[in-house]
Design a protein around this motif. Structure first.
Motif, mmCIF file in Angstrom:
data_model
loop_
_atom_site.group_PDB
_atom_site.id
_atom_site.type_symbol
_atom_site.label_atom_id
_atom_site.label_comp_id
_atom_site.label_asym_id
_atom_site.label_seq_id
_atom_site.Cartn_x
_atom_site.Cartn_y
_atom_site.Cartn_z
ATOM 1 N N GLY A 142 0.774 -1.229 0.000
ATOM 2 C CA GLY A 142 0.000 0.000 0.000
ATOM 3 C C GLY A 142 0.802 1.273 0.000
ATOM 4 N N CYS A 143 2.124 1.211 -0.171
ATOM 5 C CA CYS A 143 2.885 2.465 -0.175
ATOM 6 C C CYS A 143 2.710 3.233 -1.484
ATOM 7 C CB CYS A 143 4.362 2.236 0.140
ATOM 8 S SG CYS A 143 5.278 1.253 -1.036
ATOM 9 N N ALA A 173 9.066 5.530 -8.853
ATOM 10 C CA ALA A 173 8.077 5.617 -7.771
ATOM 11 C C ALA A 173 8.326 4.574 -6.695
ATOM 12 C CB ALA A 173 6.662 5.471 -8.340
ATOM 13 N N VAL A 174 8.582 3.330 -7.090
ATOM 14 C CA VAL A 174 8.792 2.289 -6.081
ATOM 15 C C VAL A 174 10.127 2.480 -5.373
ATOM 16 C CG1 VAL A 174 7.276 0.643 -7.255
ATOM 17 C CG2 VAL A 174 9.733 0.599 -7.748
ATOM 18 N N THR A 175 11.125 2.975 -6.091
ATOM 19 C CA THR A 175 12.417 3.229 -5.448
ATOM 20 C C THR A 175 12.304 4.348 -4.427
ATOM 21 O OG1 THR A 175 13.604 2.498 -7.430
ATOM 22 C CG2 THR A 175 14.827 3.851 -5.860
ATOM 23 N N GLY A 178 11.206 3.296 -1.085
ATOM 24 C CA GLY A 178 12.081 2.419 -0.317
ATOM 25 C C GLY A 178 12.198 1.006 -0.835
ATOM 26 N N VAL A 179 11.558 0.680 -1.954
ATOM 27 C CA VAL A 179 11.570 -0.685 -2.478
ATOM 28 C C VAL A 179 12.808 -0.889 -3.337
ATOM 29 C CG1 VAL A 179 10.320 -2.368 -3.890
ATOM 30 C CG2 VAL A 179 9.063 -0.783 -2.417
ATOM 31 N N ARG A 180 13.480 -2.002 -3.148
ATOM 32 C CA ARG A 180 14.672 -2.331 -3.918
ATOM 33 C C ARG A 180 14.451 -3.652 -4.648
ATOM 34 N NH1 ARG A 180 14.896 2.141 -2.940
ATOM 35 N NH2 ARG A 180 16.498 3.363 -1.871
ATOM 36 N N LEU A 226 8.466 1.994 2.401
ATOM 37 C CA LEU A 226 9.119 0.867 3.078
ATOM 38 C C LEU A 226 10.556 1.255 3.426
ATOM 39 C CD1 LEU A 226 7.633 -1.992 0.909
ATOM 40 C CD2 LEU A 226 7.003 -1.392 3.252
ATOM 41 N N ILE A 227 10.658 2.214 4.336
ATOM 42 C CA ILE A 227 11.953 2.797 4.705
ATOM 43 C C ILE A 227 12.072 2.842 6.221
ATOM 44 C CG2 ILE A 227 13.393 4.861 4.586
ATOM 45 C CD1 ILE A 227 11.980 5.580 1.980
#
Length: 326
Positions: A142-143, A173-175, A178-180, A226-227
């Motif tokens: 949901g981020c 956007a996903v980066t 916080g998404v890797r 997600l950070i």
């Protein structure tokens, strides 16, 4: 040029959002699809854009509210000449009708307004597809919400189950949240993990001992991505919702009094071995300075945006109480 810019430029393929099966996904008169959200997505040749989806494409799996996860397509299973039952409105022949829960007759056709108990059923031949992306799957939890996904969409239609996205914009956007993603090479057919028995569906779960804790974490993910506020980007599975004021004292969840922290950092935070200064700098207890992993965090700036929602008075309160024990 940043790493994400280089990755986007070097990568080949498109980007898509896949709407998962459920109440939100319009089946166009068929019985639906079996999706294993974290592993694969099923569709057929009656679905728009079915010809365009390919190995190497980036996919964001969504429901009607938010993005659930992201990954690269590693393989596509294709099975031709499959029979499929499709239902139509007995008056206008449309497949655009919905089942009514509290009213009779059972169905109502959206295009013509006819209500009926039994649709007209036909058998058609289709090609079925199953896109596999499990090796590179990263939960988004949901981020990215519906509005943010709409901004990335190359289509204005809300009815499509498979919608084209701006690939580079989606990667950014996903980066930023916080998404890797792992290297796209992990999505190669040779690397695919074979599943001997596909379950009908599954989901990640989070243990929540306190009422509302799961909603509190979701609110923090929506706010910060997600950070981890102390260490930076981290897998969703290790991120926890931390209270600046003890929940046992306040018995309430406020985003202004919360941080997303990696599980080990959260334990140190709750044990008064780590805190945040009023200047939003991480401070580590002297007793931890012999541990290189944690001493390196001391004096580092908090990983939150400038428009953070933190209550600075509560930050000061936590800092004073914690450092008083050192």
């Amino acid at each position: 040029m940043s790493g994400i810019d280089k990755a986007a430029k070097a990568a080949h393929g498109r980007a898509w959002s896949f709407l998962i099966a459920g109440e939100e996904r319009q089946f166009q008169g068929n019985a639906g699809y079996e999706d294993v959200v974290e592993e694969s997505y099923s569709y057929d040749s009656t679905v728009g854009n079915y010809r365009r989806v390919a190995v190497g494409d980036l996919v964001v799996v969504r429901d009607s509210r938010e993005a659930l996860g992201v990954g690269y397509i590693e393989t596509l299973d294709v099975v031709p000449h499959q029979q499929k039952l499709r239902s139509r409105c007995p008056k206008c022949g449309s497949t655009g009708f919905k089942e009514r829960v509290t009213e009779l007759p059972r169905y109502r056709c959206s295009p013509c307004g006819t209500t009926f108990d039994s649709p007209k059923v036909e058998t058609i031949l289709v090609t079925t597809y199953r896109a596999h992306y499990g090796r590179t799957w990263q939960p988004l939890e949901g981020c990215l919400n519906r509005t943010q996904l709409a901004d990335l969409s190359l289509s204005r239609s809300d009815q499509q189950s498979i919608k084209a996205l701006d690939r580079e914009g989606t990667l950014h956007a996903v980066t930023d949240r916080g998404v890797r993603l792992p290297p796209q090479e992990r999505a190669s057919p040779a690397a695919r993990r074979q599943l001997l028995d596909l379950p009908g569906g599954r989901r990640r779960t989070t243990a929540a001992a306190r009422r509302g804790q799961d909603a509190f974490r979701r609110a923090l993910v929506a706010q910060y991505g997600l950070i981890c506020a102390v260490t930076g980007s981290a897998p969703a599975e290790v991120l926890e919702a931390a209270h600046l004021r003890p929940f046992a004292t306040t018995e309430r969840h406020r985003v202004e009094e919360g941080l997303l922290l990696r599980a080990d950092v959260h334990r140190l935070f709750d044990s008064s071995l780590l805190t945040i200064s009023p200047e939003l700098v991480v401070r580590v207890a002297p007793t931890l300075l012999g541990y290189g992993t944690y001493s390196a965090l001391d004096a580092s700036p908090l990983c939150v945006p400038r428009d953070h929602a933190l209550d600075l008075n509560v930050i000061k309160e936590h800092y004073a109480m914690t450092t008083a024990t050192w």
